[in-house]
Design a protein around this motif. Structure first.
Motif, PDB file in Angstrom:
ATOM      1  N   ALA A  31      37.545 -26.055  37.615  1.00 26.11           N
ATOM      2  CA  ALA A  31      37.510 -26.452  39.022  1.00 26.11           C
ATOM      3  C   ALA A  31      38.619 -27.449  39.326  1.00 26.11           C
ATOM      4  O   ALA A  31      39.276 -27.370  40.376  1.00 26.11           O
ATOM      5  CB  ALA A  31      36.148 -27.048  39.357  1.00 26.11           C
ATOM      6  N   ALA A  32      38.835 -28.405  38.422  1.00 27.81           N
ATOM      7  CA  ALA A  32      39.909 -29.381  38.625  1.00 27.81           C
ATOM      8  C   ALA A  32      41.262 -28.684  38.687  1.00 27.81           C
ATOM      9  O   ALA A  32      42.121 -29.030  39.511  1.00 27.81           O
ATOM     10  CB  ALA A  32      39.888 -30.413  37.493  1.00 27.81           C
ATOM     11  N   TYR A  33      41.457 -27.698  37.828  1.00 22.69           N
ATOM     12  CA  TYR A  33      42.709 -26.927  37.859  1.00 22.69           C
ATOM     13  C   TYR A  33      42.867 -26.198  39.190  1.00 22.69           C
ATOM     14  O   TYR A  33      43.935 -26.243  39.824  1.00 22.69           O
ATOM     15  CB  TYR A  33      42.737 -25.931  36.705  1.00 22.69           C
ATOM     16  CG  TYR A  33      43.725 -24.806  36.907  1.00 22.69           C
ATOM     17  CD1 TYR A  33      45.089 -25.064  37.030  1.00 22.69           C
ATOM     18  CD2 TYR A  33      43.288 -23.484  37.021  1.00 22.69           C
ATOM     19  CE1 TYR A  33      45.998 -24.032  37.246  1.00 22.69           C
ATOM     20  CE2 TYR A  33      44.184 -22.447  37.228  1.00 22.69           C
ATOM     21  CZ  TYR A  33      45.543 -22.726  37.347  1.00 22.69           C
ATOM     22  OH  TYR A  33      46.438 -21.706  37.562  1.00 22.69           O
ATOM     23  N   ALA A  34      41.804 -25.530  39.644  1.00 20.68           N
ATOM     24  CA  ALA A  34      41.879 -24.757  40.883  1.00 20.68           C
ATOM     25  C   ALA A  34      42.191 -25.650  42.078  1.00 20.68           C
ATOM     26  O   ALA A  34      42.924 -25.259  42.988  1.00 20.68           O
ATOM     27  CB  ALA A  34      40.572 -23.998  41.107  1.00 20.68           C
ATOM     28  N   ARG A  35      41.636 -26.852  42.078  1.00 20.44           N
ATOM     29  CA  ARG A  35      41.919 -27.786  43.167  1.00 20.44           C
ATOM     30  C   ARG A  35      43.371 -28.278  43.101  1.00 20.44           C
ATOM     31  O   ARG A  35      44.026 -28.466  44.134  1.00 20.44           O
ATOM     32  CB  ARG A  35      40.967 -28.973  43.099  1.00 20.44           C
ATOM     33  CG  ARG A  35      39.552 -28.676  43.610  1.00 20.44           C
ATOM     34  CD  ARG A  35      38.657 -29.896  43.430  1.00 20.44           C
ATOM     35  NE  ARG A  35      37.357 -29.705  44.052  1.00 20.44           N
ATOM     36  CZ  ARG A  35      37.052 -30.062  45.304  1.00 20.44           C
ATOM     37  NH1 ARG A  35      37.980 -30.618  46.060  1.00 20.44           N
ATOM     38  NH2 ARG A  35      35.846 -29.864  45.789  1.00 20.44           N
ATOM     39  N   CYS A  36      43.848 -28.490  41.891  1.00 22.81           N
ATOM     40  CA  CYS A  36      45.228 -28.965  41.729  1.00 22.81           C
ATOM     41  C   CYS A  36      46.228 -27.887  42.173  1.00 22.81           C
ATOM     42  O   CYS A  36      47.267 -28.190  42.748  1.00 22.81           O
ATOM     43  CB  CYS A  36      45.460 -29.355  40.273  1.00 22.81           C
ATOM     44  SG  CYS A  36      47.003 -30.232  39.969  1.00 22.81           S
ATOM     45  N   ALA A  37      45.876 -26.623  41.907  1.00 17.81           N
ATOM     46  CA  ALA A  37      46.732 -25.493  42.291  1.00 17.81           C
ATOM     47  C   ALA A  37      46.260 -24.928  43.634  1.00 17.81           C
ATOM     48  O   ALA A  37      46.145 -23.709  43.818  1.00 17.81           O
ATOM     49  CB  ALA A  37      46.697 -24.425  41.212  1.00 17.81           C
ATOM     50  N   ALA A  38      46.018 -25.807  44.590  1.00 16.12           N
ATOM     51  CA  ALA A  38      45.331 -25.429  45.832  1.00 16.12           C
ATOM     52  C   ALA A  38      46.126 -24.473  46.703  1.00 16.12           C
ATOM     53  O   ALA A  38      45.550 -23.802  47.568  1.00 16.12           O
ATOM     54  CB  ALA A  38      44.996 -26.688  46.630  1.00 16.12           C
ATOM     55  N   THR A  39      47.431 -24.370  46.500  1.00 19.45           N
ATOM     56  CA  THR A  39      48.240 -23.484  47.347  1.00 19.45           C
ATOM     57  C   THR A  39      48.355 -22.078  46.778  1.00 19.45           C
ATOM     58  O   THR A  39      48.976 -21.210  47.403  1.00 19.45           O
ATOM     59  CB  THR A  39      49.655 -24.058  47.502  1.00 19.45           C
ATOM     60  OG1 THR A  39      50.278 -24.142  46.200  1.00 19.45           O
ATOM     61  CG2 THR A  39      49.624 -25.434  48.150  1.00 19.45           C
TER      62      THR A  39
END
Length: 513
Positions: free
Chosen positions: A98-106
């Motif tokens: 989830a942290a990765y997905a938020r960081c790669a939000a674009t």
């Protein structure tokens, strides 16, 4: 504008599967922001092009929940903290993804190297990783910037369209099965969030029934819809009594999943109060009112979970009752002191019309006992008292069968949707006694979550039963990782974990619906 709202789709997540794949690293995956796990111990992956001292200097110490964009050879990459690899479990993988997905939000396409741990099954890790990415990037696009067109505009943070997990060749097969399961779990939870987030003008009881029929048609489930006349014939006085003040008619939705050679049968009962004003016992004019569109979260969780049971190959037969109405004040509304007759003949004196969830569910609990079933599980945003006792992240759990309660607790751990068992203490049963009817719908001012559970227990007979009070975790005010703000869909994945691993409690009846 109300007419335009009513014409929109309240569950877009159901029609939007995400492409998920698992393969070995190839060096040419084409990801714009690939995710690379980093533990607090061990070597830092060479793909990051940076040492541990430099990471720490940048404020990254690899704790679970941390993610940071780095650049190597001109290409961005995301360092994803996984904490101590020796202690990494599925919940940690879900949080890290989830942290990765938020960081790669674009990014619409997410590529993550699957985190590894010595005691971590690759299928469980892959399932958790996909769930974490999908749920972290969930959003409700139905009404965003619809403007004069009546349709949502494009733009803003993109939804995830593809997830790729990279892992060793020997783990690909197991991880692929877990990833597929994770996509179905994530999609179901997103559907439950869609439904609970939908405004009450968009998602009425009638529209909920239409959604259930659409889901059933696509998933191969059976669905029966009961209107007011059918409910009168069945004697469902609880649901009809709560609906008495509404301009919108009620619906009881019965859904069935019947696999061949089922290993057991579970009946689910969900509170589907599409909007709860409190009725004549009107709620205070505070922020609580704005969240009361989520008072159908229990029914939404059941609908969403049942939608993916066939695709998951569940071996448990399931019957679901969704008890749908809103609870409104008007000249025809149930009054304090009125007596309702529940299916089966039990009379209930209504002394608080805001204690309505137990009334609508009582009818379904009786119906559930009228056919063979191995267990009954109900789920409801039932009492503010449970929220005050356990806070906004933990659901209350009550029940009559130790083995069933053990299975519910195990499912809660697997889903990372925490529950805490509270006492179904019969010493409080006397507070529900009425002088004019069989029961009152409320007890005294203390122990109100227990009173509600004791009330429901009156209608389950000898069938093993568990009650989930999700009033707290149905709404998230402090978002973090995969828990996005607003309606959470809590209970959907818990129910799926329970149904997929269900075994008949000792002494339970066998047979299907």
């Amino acid at each position: 504008m109300v007419a335009a709202v009513r014409g929109l789709d309240p569950m877009p997540s159901w029609e939007r599967p995400v492409a998920v794949s698992v393969r070995p690293p190839s060096g040419g995956d084409g990801a714009m922001l690939p995710g690379v796990p980093v533990g607090v111990t061990g070597k830092v992956p060479a793909e990051l092009g940076i040492g541990r001292d430099a990471l720490r200097a940048a404020g990254f110490d690899a704790r679970v929940g941390q993610a940071m964009v780095l650049t190597r050879d001109g290409a961005p990459v995301v360092a994803v903290g996984i904490g101590d690899p020796a202690r990494l479990d599925a919940a940690g993988v879900r949080d890290a993804a989830a942290a990765y997905a938020r960081c790669a939000a674009t990014q619409e396409r997410l590529v993550l190297t699957l985190p590894q741990g010595p005691g971590l099954d690759p299928a469980a890790a892959a399932q958790a990783a996909v769930e974490g990415m999908l749920l972290a990037r969930y959003r409700y696009p139905v009404l965003k910037d619809i403007g004069k067109t009546g349709r949502p505009k494009r733009g803003g943070q993109p939804l995830v369209g593809e997830v790729v997990l990279l892992t060793a060749a020997r783990q690909v097969r197991a991880a692929a099965e877990g990833a597929r399961r994770g996509e179905l779990f994530g999609r179901a939870a997103a559907m439950a969030r869609d439904l609970a987030t939908s405004p009450p003008s968009l998602l009425t009881a009638v529209r909920m029934a239409e959604c259930a029929a659409r889901v059933a048609n696509g998933a191969g489930l059976e669905t029966e819809i009961f209107d007011r006349d059918a409910l009168l014939e069945l004697g469902c006085g609880g649901l009809l009594g709560v609906n008495a003040g509404s301009a919108d008619p009620p619906r009881m939705i019965r859904m069935r999943y019947r696999p061949e050679h089922a290993d057991g049968h579970v009946t689910l009962v969900g509170k589907g109060v599409m909007y709860d004003s409190g009725g004549i016992s009107l709620k205070p004019a505070d922020a609580v009112h704005a969240t009361m569109k989520n008072d159908m979260s229990g029914a939404g969780a059941i609908l969403a979970a049942m939608a993916v049971l066939p695709a998951l190959g569940c071996r448990t037969a399931v019957t679901g009752y969704l008890m749908c109405t809103d609870n409104m004040p008007s000249g025809t509304a149930t009054k304090l002191g009125d007596v309702l007759t529940i299916r089966g003949g039990t009379t209930v004196e209504v002394l608080n019309t805001d204690a309505e969830g137990r009334l609508v569910m009582a009818d379904a609990l009786v119906l559930a006992t009228e056919e063979q079933t191995d267990a009954i599980v109900d789920i409801a945003t039932l009492t503010g008292a449970c929220l005050r006792a356990l806070g906004a992240e933990v659901a209350g759990l009550f029940g009559t069968d130790r083995e069933l309660l053990r299975q519910v607790c195990a499912a809660a751990v697997a889903a990372d949707e925490p529950v805490w068992q509270l006492p179904l203490d019969r010493r409080y049963r006397g507070e529900l006694e009425s002088e004019v009817a069989d029961l009152k719908n409320v007890g005294g001012p203390n122990g109100m979550a227990i009173h509600a559970a004791l009330f429901l227990a009156e209608f389950v007979g000898d069938v093993p039963w568990a009650h989930l009070d999700i009033a707290g975790p149905a709404q998230c005010e402090n978002p973090r990782l995969w828990r996005t703000p607003g309606c959470t869909g809590f209970g959907t994945r818990l129910l799926l974990e329970l149904l997929l691993s269900f075994t008949r409690p000792g002494g339970a009846a066998s047979g299907g619906p």
